[in-house]
Design a protein around this motif. Structure first.
Motif, PDB file in Angstrom:
ATOM      1  N   MET A   1     -35.473 -45.651  39.832  1.00 43.74           N
ATOM      2  CA  MET A   1     -35.627 -44.121  39.300  1.00 43.74           C
ATOM      3  C   MET A   1     -36.020 -44.463  37.937  1.00 43.74           C
ATOM      4  SD  MET A   1     -32.521 -41.090  39.137  1.00 43.74           S
ATOM      5  CE  MET A   1     -31.576 -41.416  37.773  1.00 43.74           C
ATOM      6  N   LEU A   2     -37.096 -43.858  37.601  1.00 42.15           N
ATOM      7  CA  LEU A   2     -37.528 -43.797  36.261  1.00 42.15           C
ATOM      8  C   LEU A   2     -37.316 -42.713  35.300  1.00 42.15           C
ATOM      9  CD1 LEU A   2     -41.350 -44.564  37.135  1.00 42.15           C
ATOM     10  CD2 LEU A   2     -39.806 -46.147  36.100  1.00 42.15           C
ATOM     11  N   ILE A   3     -36.762 -42.811  34.232  1.00 38.14           N
ATOM     12  CA  ILE A   3     -36.335 -41.955  33.381  1.00 38.14           C
ATOM     13  C   ILE A   3     -37.531 -41.586  32.358  1.00 38.14           C
ATOM     14  CG2 ILE A   3     -34.956 -41.244  31.161  1.00 38.14           C
ATOM     15  CD1 ILE A   3     -32.726 -42.787  32.689  1.00 38.14           C
ATOM     16  N   ARG A   4     -38.153 -40.328  32.423  1.00 37.07           N
ATOM     17  CA  ARG A   4     -39.199 -39.975  31.927  1.00 37.07           C
ATOM     18  C   ARG A   4     -38.762 -39.325  30.157  1.00 37.07           C
ATOM     19  NH1 ARG A   4     -42.002 -35.052  31.369  1.00 37.07           N
ATOM     20  NH2 ARG A   4     -40.385 -33.843  32.596  1.00 37.07           N
ATOM     21  N   THR A   5     -39.705 -39.222  29.037  1.00 34.61           N
ATOM     22  CA  THR A   5     -39.535 -38.794  28.051  1.00 34.61           C
ATOM     23  C   THR A   5     -40.007 -37.230  28.311  1.00 34.61           C
ATOM     24  OG1 THR A   5     -39.979 -40.478  26.921  1.00 34.61           O
ATOM     25  CG2 THR A   5     -39.867 -38.682  25.705  1.00 34.61           C
ATOM     26  N   PRO A   6     -39.096 -36.224  27.840  1.00 39.45           N
ATOM     27  CA  PRO A   6     -39.577 -34.792  28.142  1.00 39.45           C
ATOM     28  C   PRO A   6     -40.427 -34.418  27.137  1.00 39.45           C
ATOM     29  CG  PRO A   6     -37.031 -35.064  28.103  1.00 39.45           C
ATOM     30  CD  PRO A   6     -37.529 -36.246  27.815  1.00 39.45           C
ATOM     31  N   THR A   7     -41.295 -33.282  27.316  1.00 45.00           N
ATOM     32  CA  THR A   7     -42.342 -32.933  26.664  1.00 45.00           C
ATOM     33  C   THR A   7     -41.531 -32.046  25.325  1.00 45.00           C
ATOM     34  OG1 THR A   7     -42.529 -30.764  27.550  1.00 45.00           O
ATOM     35  CG2 THR A   7     -44.009 -32.530  28.133  1.00 45.00           C
ATOM     36  N   LYS A   8     -42.284 -31.590  24.242  1.00 42.13           N
ATOM     37  CA  LYS A   8     -41.633 -30.735  23.373  1.00 42.13           C
ATOM     38  C   LYS A   8     -41.204 -29.454  23.863  1.00 42.13           C
ATOM     39  CE  LYS A   8     -44.308 -32.629  19.546  1.00 42.13           C
ATOM     40  NZ  LYS A   8     -45.296 -32.348  18.403  1.00 42.13           N
ATOM     41  N   THR A   9     -41.761 -28.927  24.847  1.00 41.18           N
ATOM     42  CA  THR A   9     -41.512 -27.624  25.282  1.00 41.18           C
ATOM     43  C   THR A   9     -40.071 -27.856  25.995  1.00 41.18           C
ATOM     44  OG1 THR A   9     -43.616 -26.991  25.804  1.00 41.18           O
ATOM     45  CG2 THR A   9     -42.214 -25.694  27.233  1.00 41.18           C
ATOM     46  N   GLU A  10     -40.072 -28.870  26.993  1.00 42.73           N
ATOM     47  CA  GLU A  10     -38.813 -29.129  27.724  1.00 42.73           C
ATOM     48  C   GLU A  10     -37.538 -29.460  26.806  1.00 42.73           C
ATOM     49  OE1 GLU A  10     -40.776 -31.036  31.629  1.00 42.73           O
ATOM     50  OE2 GLU A  10     -40.598 -32.570  29.952  1.00 42.73           O
ATOM     51  N   LEU A  11     -37.865 -30.162  25.770  1.00 41.90           N
ATOM     52  CA  LEU A  11     -36.964 -30.580  24.617  1.00 41.90           C
ATOM     53  C   LEU A  11     -36.279 -29.143  24.017  1.00 41.90           C
ATOM     54  CD1 LEU A  11     -38.266 -33.825  23.023  1.00 41.90           C
ATOM     55  CD2 LEU A  11     -36.327 -33.479  24.412  1.00 41.90           C
ATOM     56  N   VAL A  12     -37.008 -28.255  23.839  1.00 40.40           N
ATOM     57  CA  VAL A  12     -36.672 -27.034  22.982  1.00 40.40           C
ATOM     58  C   VAL A  12     -35.853 -26.210  24.146  1.00 40.40           C
ATOM     59  CG1 VAL A  12     -37.347 -24.505  22.427  1.00 40.40           C
ATOM     60  CG2 VAL A  12     -38.774 -26.815  21.355  1.00 40.40           C
ATOM     61  N   ILE A  13     -36.249 -26.299  25.541  1.00 45.26           N
ATOM     62  CA  ILE A  13     -35.485 -25.668  26.404  1.00 45.26           C
ATOM     63  C   ILE A  13     -34.083 -26.251  26.628  1.00 45.26           C
ATOM     64  CG2 ILE A  13     -35.410 -24.712  28.938  1.00 45.26           C
ATOM     65  CD1 ILE A  13     -38.447 -24.431  28.505  1.00 45.26           C
ATOM     66  N   GLN A  14     -34.153 -27.536  26.568  1.00 44.63           N
ATOM     67  CA  GLN A  14     -32.926 -28.389  26.763  1.00 44.63           C
ATOM     68  C   GLN A  14     -31.914 -28.158  25.613  1.00 44.63           C
ATOM     69  OE1 GLN A  14     -34.817 -32.302  27.215  1.00 44.63           O
ATOM     70  NE2 GLN A  14     -34.008 -32.571  29.418  1.00 44.63           N
ATOM     71  N   GLY A  15     -32.681 -27.975  24.465  1.00 50.16           N
ATOM     72  CA  GLY A  15     -31.747 -27.777  23.290  1.00 50.16           C
ATOM     73  C   GLY A  15     -31.174 -26.460  23.398  1.00 50.16           C
ATOM     74  N   LEU A  16     -31.851 -25.441  23.814  1.00 55.29           N
ATOM     75  CA  LEU A  16     -31.072 -24.046  24.287  1.00 55.29           C
ATOM     76  C   LEU A  16     -30.116 -24.358  25.248  1.00 55.29           C
ATOM     77  CD1 LEU A  16     -34.220 -21.948  23.977  1.00 55.29           C
ATOM     78  CD2 LEU A  16     -32.442 -21.999  22.148  1.00 55.29           C
ATOM     79  N   LEU A  17     -30.318 -25.087  26.058  1.00 59.37           N
ATOM     80  CA  LEU A  17     -29.144 -25.099  27.355  1.00 59.37           C
ATOM     81  C   LEU A  17     -28.163 -25.969  26.891  1.00 59.37           C
ATOM     82  CD1 LEU A  17     -31.445 -25.932  30.457  1.00 59.37           C
ATOM     83  CD2 LEU A  17     -30.397 -23.796  29.912  1.00 59.37           C
ATOM     84  N   VAL A  18     -28.095 -27.139  25.925  1.00 59.52           N
ATOM     85  CA  VAL A  18     -27.125 -27.570  25.373  1.00 59.52           C
ATOM     86  C   VAL A  18     -26.367 -26.883  24.592  1.00 59.52           C
ATOM     87  CG1 VAL A  18     -26.405 -29.580  23.844  1.00 59.52           C
ATOM     88  CG2 VAL A  18     -28.189 -30.035  25.616  1.00 59.52           C
ATOM     89  N   ALA A  19     -27.113 -25.720  23.845  1.00 63.19           N
ATOM     90  CA  ALA A  19     -26.223 -24.959  22.975  1.00 63.19           C
ATOM     91  C   ALA A  19     -25.315 -23.948  23.887  1.00 63.19           C
ATOM     92  CB  ALA A  19     -27.266 -24.058  21.992  1.00 63.19           C
ATOM     93  N   LEU A  20     -26.179 -23.440  24.821  1.00 62.35           N
ATOM     94  CA  LEU A  20     -25.180 -22.742  25.785  1.00 62.35           C
ATOM     95  C   LEU A  20     -24.190 -23.515  26.508  1.00 62.35           C
ATOM     96  CD1 LEU A  20     -25.263 -19.989  27.560  1.00 62.35           C
ATOM     97  CD2 LEU A  20     -26.597 -21.188  29.276  1.00 62.35           C
ATOM     98  N   LEU A  21     -24.382 -24.735  26.744  1.00 63.49           N
ATOM     99  CA  LEU A  21     -23.220 -25.407  27.358  1.00 63.49           C
ATOM    100  C   LEU A  21     -22.072 -25.816  26.418  1.00 63.49           C
ATOM    101  CD1 LEU A  21     -22.632 -27.013  29.963  1.00 63.49           C
ATOM    102  CD2 LEU A  21     -23.739 -28.964  28.760  1.00 63.49           C
TER     103      LEU A  21
END
Length: 116
Positions: A1-21
């Motif tokens: 399984m390859l781990i991919r580096t997320p794009t800037k857009t994905e990182l922003v959304i992931q940051g919002l999801l982490v804040a929600l979490l």
């Protein structure tokens, strides 16, 4: 399984999801030690479990009792965490965004159907 580096857009959304979490996690631990507002000695740190008056009249499944509330919060934390991690295992940018959104929507829909 390859781990991919997320794009800037994905990182922003992931940051919002982490804040929600983090918010849901803090609420989960507060609810863990809180009493129902209907208890005579509830104090200020209470939750509206089992309320039959406004604004909780009609009671959603989550608020029927403390156990339901904690289960629904835990399930929501799992769904949000899975969505936040999805771009790391997706093949491409487009599939990462689709997986992120699909996990959130299907997780919420599945939980709604399971409790209806």
């Amino acid at each position: 399984m390859l781990i991919r580096t997320p794009t800037k857009t994905e990182l922003v959304i992931q940051g919002l999801l982490v804040a929600l979490l983090v918010g849901v996690l803090v609420d989960f631990f507060q609810a863990l030690g809180a009493a129902a507002c209907t208890d005579p000695n509830a104090g200020e740190n209470c939750y509206p479990w089992g309320m039959t008056e406004d604004p909780m009249e009609g009671e959603s499944w989550n608020y029927r009792n403390k156990a339901n509330y904690l289960i629904s919060s835990g399930a929501w934390m799992i769904v949000v965490a899975m969505a936040a991690l999805a771009p790391f295992v997706a093949r491409g940018r487009r599939s990462g965004l689709i997986a992120l959104a699909a996990i959130l929507v299907l997780g919420r829909l599945g939980f709604w159907l399971a409790t209806a």
